[in-house]
Scaffold this active site. Structure first.
Site, short mmCIF file in Angstrom:
data_model
loop_
_atom_site.label_atom_id
_atom_site.label_comp_id
_atom_site.label_asym_id
_atom_site.label_seq_id
_atom_site.Cartn_x
_atom_site.Cartn_y
_atom_site.Cartn_z
CB ALA A 147 -0.90 0.01 1.23
CG LEU A 178 3.30 2.98 -6.15
CD1 LEU A 178 4.51 3.90 -6.06
CD2 LEU A 178 3.68 1.73 -6.93
CG ASP A 179 -2.95 3.88 -7.18
OD1 ASP A 179 -3.28 5.08 -7.07
OD2 ASP A 179 -3.53 3.09 -7.94
CE LYS A 180 0.36 7.79 0.57
NZ LYS A 180 0.51 7.34 1.95
CG ASN A 194 6.47 7.64 3.75
OD1 ASN A 194 5.39 8.15 4.10
ND2 ASN A 194 6.76 6.37 4.00
CG MET A 227 4.01 9.98 1.74
SD MET A 227 4.89 11.17 0.75
CE MET A 227 3.69 11.51 -0.52
CG PHE A 238 -2.94 8.12 6.24
CD1 PHE A 238 -1.97 7.22 5.84
CD2 PHE A 238 -3.67 7.83 7.39
CE1 PHE A 238 -1.71 6.05 6.56
CE2 PHE A 238 -3.43 6.66 8.12
CZ PHE A 238 -2.45 5.79 7.70
CG ASN A 244 -1.97 1.69 7.77
OD1 ASN A 244 -1.22 1.30 8.67
ND2 ASN A 244 -1.62 2.64 6.93
CB SER A 304 0.83 5.21 9.03
OG SER A 304 1.51 6.41 8.72
CG ASN A 306 4.60 9.28 8.37
OD1 ASN A 306 5.54 9.64 9.07
ND2 ASN A 306 4.74 8.43 7.38
CB THR A 307 -1.76 9.22 11.22
OG1 THR A 307 -1.84 9.39 9.80
CG2 THR A 307 -3.05 9.70 11.86
CE LYS A 363 1.73 -1.98 5.68
NZ LYS A 363 1.77 -1.40 4.33
CB THR A 396 6.54 -4.43 9.44
OG1 THR A 396 7.70 -4.00 8.70
CG2 THR A 396 6.88 -5.64 10.24
CG ASN A 397 3.28 0.93 7.77
OD1 ASN A 397 3.97 1.66 7.06
ND2 ASN A 397 1.97 1.04 7.83
C1 LIG Z 1 6.11 6.74 0.20
C2 LIG Z 1 5.46 5.63 0.98
C3 LIG Z 1 4.12 5.72 1.31
C4 LIG Z 1 3.50 4.71 2.03
N1 LIG Z 1 2.16 4.81 2.31
C5 LIG Z 1 1.54 3.79 2.94
C6 LIG Z 1 0.14 3.83 3.18
O1 LIG Z 1 -0.55 4.80 2.81
N2 LIG Z 1 -0.43 2.79 3.84
C7 LIG Z 1 0.27 1.69 4.25
O2 LIG Z 1 -0.30 0.76 4.82
N3 LIG Z 1 1.61 1.62 4.01
C8 LIG Z 1 2.23 2.62 3.38
N4 LIG Z 1 3.58 2.53 3.12
C9 LIG Z 1 4.34 1.36 3.64
C10 LIG Z 1 4.52 0.27 2.59
O3 LIG Z 1 3.27 -0.27 2.22
C11 LIG Z 1 5.40 -0.86 3.17
O4 LIG Z 1 4.76 -1.45 4.27
C12 LIG Z 1 6.79 -0.36 3.59
O5 LIG Z 1 7.26 0.62 2.71
C13 LIG Z 1 7.81 -1.48 3.67
O6 LIG Z 1 7.98 -2.12 2.43
P1 LIG Z 1 9.18 -1.77 1.40
O7 LIG Z 1 10.45 -1.80 2.18
O8 LIG Z 1 9.08 -2.82 0.34
O9 LIG Z 1 8.87 -0.41 0.87
C14 LIG Z 1 4.23 3.54 2.42
C15 LIG Z 1 5.58 3.45 2.07
C16 LIG Z 1 6.20 4.47 1.34
C17 LIG Z 1 7.66 4.33 0.98
#
Ligand SMILES: Cc1cc2nc3c(=O)[nH]c(=O)nc-3n(C[C@H](O)[C@H](O)[C@H](O)COP(=O)(O)O)c2cc1C
Length: 338
Positions: free
Chosen positions: A62, A64-66, A111, A113, A115, A172, A175, A177-178, A217, A245-246
């Site tokens: 999750a 990449l395409d919010k 990041n 971001m 949400f 979720n 995160s 970031n919230t 998650k 994990t996140n």
């Molecule tokens: C730019 C960015 C935005 C993300 N936004 C979300 C999100 O909106 N919701 C979520 O559950 N995880 C979010 N993630 C976490 C990813 O889904 C993933 O759990 C995390 O990046 C670890 O995997 P990776 O090392 O393959 O990136 C985000 C990650 C990145 C890098």
């Protein structure tokens, strides 16, 4: 191959701009039919998990395409499943920019971001329009200005909305970031939230004549006691799956690098081991009762195998796609097929 040529161009742009350009290019490539050979290079390797048949075990994580605007194009890359969101009930801008940073030395991102998304209604419109035939996870969250005591209302609103269109729904609560979101992982808060979500899931299953699995998650920054608590709550409430994990708030693996001090969640290679530790410990506590989807730091086929060795049934990736390009999907799928 094509990505090796495009990457320096993307990396010359501000990370968030590059993100937008890459996704628009992908959409164009999809419309022109250029993605088909990629998907064809991926071996069929079906896995049955949570009552769903996944054509292969490699998924898109999750974030990449919010807003669910690129479901068709991302689906055409050959992923066995894609997860979009996190969506919140109301639109919100997220944190001020800059809020996305590259740490190329470690093949990592930070990041915060927060949400950023167009809200549930716009999300549902995009998801409906996509008419995606593959396995689609829809990831739900809470608005930043919803007080934590009322978080369940946001999750329930989102669950109601996304239920008819999801192969599975991800809750979720991890995160960084919230503000305070991760407190929902604490035993008491988690039990209350899961109870309400499971009740609503049962009613929605009746209403729609279809059972949609509910997946939780979780964060990598959890000690053993917290993992035991989460596993117990997940079992008590018959949660259908866990995603581990996140991103991490730890910086121990990237100390001294440019941007390492930026607040937010760290993803990519430096997250791999921490995420594997959580998966291992979770799988041990769950005793095979609930499947785990492993994510965090997959940059190669060997990393994907590491997640399965740790006990995950499926894997997801995000940051690996940014650093290695779409070829990483086939590499992981082949490595997991053995
Ligand atoms: C730019 C960015 C935005 C993300 N936004 C979300 C999100 O909106 N919701 C979520 O559950 N995880 C979010 N993630 C976490 C990813 O889904 C993933 O759990 C995390 O990046 C670890 O995997 P990776 O090392 O393959 O990136 C985000 C990650 C990145 C890098």
């Amino acid at each position: 191959m094509m990505y090796r040529l495009a990457r320096p161009l993307f990396f010359s742009l501000d990370p968030e701009q590059a993100h937008a350009v890459a996704l628009e290019s992908l959409r164009m490539a999809h419309v022109l039919g250029l993605l088909a050979p990629l998907a064809r290079s991926i071996p069929e390797d079906p896995r049955d998990v949570m009552g769903i048949r996944f054509p292969n075990p490699v998924g898109l994580a999750a974030g990449l395409d919010k807003d669910g605007r690129y479901i068709g194009a991302l689906g055409a890359l050959g992923f066995g499943f894609i997860e979009v969101g996190t969506v919140t009930p109301r639109p919100q801008p997220g944190n001020p920019r800059p809020r996305l940073f590259r740490l190329p030395e470690s093949e990592a991102l930070i990041n915060r971001m927060g949400f950023n998304n167009g809200g549930l209604n716009a999300f549902l419109q995009n998801v409906r329009r996509a008419r995606f035939a593959g396995v689609l996870g829809l990831n739900i969250g809470k608005n930043a200005d919803t007080p934590l005591e009322r978080a369940a209302e946001d999750y329930l609103t989102c669950l109601e909305g996304v239920y008819p269109y999801a192969s599975y729904v991800t809750v979720n609560i991890s995160s960084p970031n919230t503000k305070n979101l991760r407190q929902l992982q604490d035993a008491e808060a988690l039990g209350a939230l899961l109870g309400q979500l499971k009740d609503r899931q049962a009613r929605l299953a009746d209403r729609h004549g279809r059972y949609v699995p509910l997946v939780l998650k979780i964060a990598p920054d959890l000690d053993e006691e917290a993992i035991v608590g989460i596993a117990a709550a997940a079992r008590a409430h018959a949660i259908d799956g866990l995603i581990a994990t996140n991103t991490t708030v730890s910086r121990s693996e990237v100390l001294g690098q440019a941007h390492a001090e930026e607040p937010g969640g760290l993803s990519g290679a430096p997250l791999g081991e921490a995420s594997n530790r959580v998966i291992q410990s979770l799988v041990k506590r769950l005793e095979d009762s609930i499947p785990v989807i492993g994510v965090g730091g997959i940059l190669s086929g060997a990393d994907a195998k590491g997640k399965i060795a740790a006990g995950a049934r499926l894997v997801q990736l995000y940051t690996g796609l940014i650093y290695r390009g779409p070829d990483i999907i086939a590499q992981c799928a082949r490595a997991l097929r053995g």
